[in-house]
Design an enzyme around this catalytic site. Sequence first.
Site, PDB file in Angstrom:
ATOM      1  N   ASP A  80      14.964  -8.154 -15.177  1.00 39.17           N
ATOM      2  CA  ASP A  80      14.936  -9.379 -16.114  1.00 39.17           C
ATOM      3  C   ASP A  80      14.643  -9.079 -17.454  1.00 39.17           C
ATOM      4  O   ASP A  80      14.389 -10.199 -18.286  1.00 39.17           O
ATOM      5  CB  ASP A  80      13.968 -10.153 -15.630  1.00 39.17           C
ATOM      6  CG  ASP A  80      12.421  -9.687 -15.508  1.00 39.17           C
ATOM      7  OD1 ASP A  80      12.461  -8.436 -15.718  1.00 39.17           O
ATOM      8  OD2 ASP A  80      11.432 -10.217 -15.104  1.00 39.17           O
ATOM      9  N   GLU A  81      14.786  -7.886 -17.755  1.00 42.30           N
ATOM     10  CA  GLU A  81      14.595  -7.652 -19.149  1.00 42.30           C
ATOM     11  C   GLU A  81      15.805  -6.709 -19.707  1.00 42.30           C
ATOM     12  O   GLU A  81      16.249  -5.968 -19.024  1.00 42.30           O
ATOM     13  CB  GLU A  81      13.330  -7.464 -19.876  1.00 42.30           C
ATOM     14  CG  GLU A  81      12.674  -6.239 -19.214  1.00 42.30           C
ATOM     15  CD  GLU A  81      11.367  -6.069 -19.393  1.00 42.30           C
ATOM     16  OE1 GLU A  81      10.992  -5.799 -20.607  1.00 42.30           O
ATOM     17  OE2 GLU A  81      10.500  -5.842 -18.565  1.00 42.30           O
ATOM     18  N   ASP A 136      13.856 -11.088 -22.362  1.00 41.45           N
ATOM     19  CA  ASP A 136      13.006 -11.191 -21.367  1.00 41.45           C
ATOM     20  C   ASP A 136      13.062 -12.692 -20.636  1.00 41.45           C
ATOM     21  O   ASP A 136      12.899 -13.560 -21.116  1.00 41.45           O
ATOM     22  CB  ASP A 136      11.488 -10.787 -21.629  1.00 41.45           C
ATOM     23  CG  ASP A 136      10.890 -10.431 -20.459  1.00 41.45           C
ATOM     24  OD1 ASP A 136      11.225 -10.528 -19.349  1.00 41.45           O
ATOM     25  OD2 ASP A 136       9.597  -9.841 -20.575  1.00 41.45           O
TER      26      ASP A 136
END
Lengths: 378, 405
Positions: free
Chosen positions: B105-106, B10
């Site tokens: 974003d992860e 993350d």
Amino acid sequence: MKLSCTQENLNRGLGVVGRAVAARTTLPITNNVLLATDESRLKLVATNLEMAISHWIGAKVEEEGDITVPARLLTEFVSSLPSDKVDLSLPANSKTLEVTCARFEARISGVDAKDFPPIPKVSEGINTRVEVNHLRQGITQVVFAVATEESRPVLTGVDAMFEGDLLTLAAADGFRLAVYKLPLATPVSEKTEVIIPGRTLAEVNRLMGDDEEVIDITVNPNKSQILFHMKNTELVSQLVQGTFPQYSQLIPQSSSTKVVVDVAEFLRATRTASIFARDGSGIVRLVATPGSGELTTGKITISARSEELGDDVGEIDATVEGEEAKIAFNGKYIIDVLSVLREKQVVLETTNPSSPGVIRPVGVDNYTHVVMPMFVQW
Amino acid sequence: MATRTLMHIDLDAFFVSVEQVLNPELKGKPVVVGGRPDRRGVVAAASYEARAYGLHSAMPLATAVRLCPQAIFIEGSFPRYREASGKFMAILADFSPFLEPLGLDEAFLDVTGFESLHGSIHRMALAIKQRVSEEQGLCASIGIAGCKVVAKVASDFSKPDGLIEVPAGEERAFLAPLAIDKLPGIGKKTEQRLRGIGVKTIGELSLVPLKALKSHFGASGEVLHHHSNGIDSRKVSPPGEAKSISRETTFDKDLSGRPMLEATLRYLSERVGSDLRNRGKQAKCVTLKLRYADFTTITRSYTLPQTTDADQAIFDTGVQLMRKALAAERQPVRLIGIGVSSLAEPSRQLVLLEPSGKRQEQLNRAIDRIRDRYGFSAIQTGRTLRLRDIFPPNDGGAFQVRETQ
């Protein structure tokens, strides 16, 4: 009321009027069939308020009278009876119809005939007569193209233009258009255009017997109703009110590719492709390639692919005039039209992948079918 | 099931960090991405320096200004974030092909058996952090565990710039002391209900009998039970071809007003439609999902006569399904979602009589282009105007949307 007739005639008669019995209705009596003595015949009538069918069968009438009884019940009962004489009787002041045949006896609770919706009388207006063979072919070749959804009511009907000794039938559902011209046996006195519900014409097609040669048609003066008069059957229908689209301008006047192909082969290849097109909106892709000289004929390939199932390509010989053409259609639309043609060959005319394709039988000039293609990525 | 090793990676304060890379002056300062503070809107992302003041995503900008007047407010640029996300996923893909991105974003990475390549999984994680840092200037936090839920909780817990490995057998012990809202899937509503029955930590949740949870939360009770015990058999599934696309949202407060429900449905339909068009697909089946105040969940589907990728068609079908459902069940709605399935290549039956469909299509494409450049909320349909306050400036924000494959 007291009469007798044969089980065969009564059974057939109930079958004839049965299709006009209302299915879902707010007026319960339209679930019933009207039985009435009419001189030396028995008249059977059913209506769903859009369309009414009356049918007469021979009977030995002892006492006049009339009654309505649940159509389905009577039809099922009569169809189960042995082939014998059927006696129908309605004791005075009673609403219970007694049906006896051989050693069967039934009593069916009915509703007074006075409460049955009046069946419109269409006697005056525009009169004409058509040969059954012509009308049957005309209906068959256009009626499948009517719209099934009700969002534009005029498209649920077939546009019928009576002019001189010509009847032009046209149906369109927004994606396709079918136009059929047939001769009238008796010319009309004035040009008349009406929109006949597709369901009505489908029924007329079913009712026209093999032993009949002509059918009389009457449109009432204010063009709200139409009567189809056959030997022992009358069908009266409401007409669809509204203006049918000006379709003649939708028929392309020119084309860049003309493909002449055998109907049966074209149909087989389209059906085969459609199996693979089921999950993809029925898309079948047509590629028409002209022959490369006098000795080689052209060809047309018909293909379909499904991401999950696989794909299929069929190839058939064709005379291709003009440029190579690529066009995609909903396979169902092609199957629909090819299935009703009687001619051996058709010509398919196309201009580009997003312009309508035109299908005409080869050898006759009374039928035109226009189909909009599907936009696809090639 | 054989022992697996999964990683949850993350990026820390993603939007803000991307901005800080482009403008190093922003580093070490309280930065908020979300828009100008004098406008209405919510915080999309806040730097750790800003978070120290109590700022968090989904907070109204006005509140953020009050709490931290010295913060630097930036409007943000969605295309920039998407580009950074693409690079990030490419780096991860170098390490393992079993990659499942979650949003921008992860991502989950299945690294079972990759020890020998890097010496250990711990070293592998360090190598990932190093590459992300060197190539992108971004900070990644990583959780390593035998299942998805524990890996995700671990990466969250390790932030910022962290790395936590939860060894096999220690999942329950790791989760137990954490507050229940740290467990993915527990939102405000569920948290409140759990607190109502005296459950504050994941450990306490793991001790609640399965039967009791089921009677409280229905089918999701079982998931809560397993997750709180560190049990999660979900696989890392690379995205592949989507079979369906859907979006759903849970309301802050149960809703029964039709206009607001329809506005939300319109918004979600636009999201789904835009996704469909981006993927170059069309759909034939539309499914509406409703969860009522009492947690009963229904789905209703309708198969269209022909495939579509039009927001309008998805919405119209959804609204009809919703009206029918709500006519039968007069309860406030807790969650609403809409999805499409039976995806096919784009095709369209051209129309002989009225070419109105074409204009609709052009309109949708034009809106897509505007949104591609300026973000989803840059242009709105009138119907969704009443959602302004909860409309996310970008993909984050209060309006939780979930995409299922």
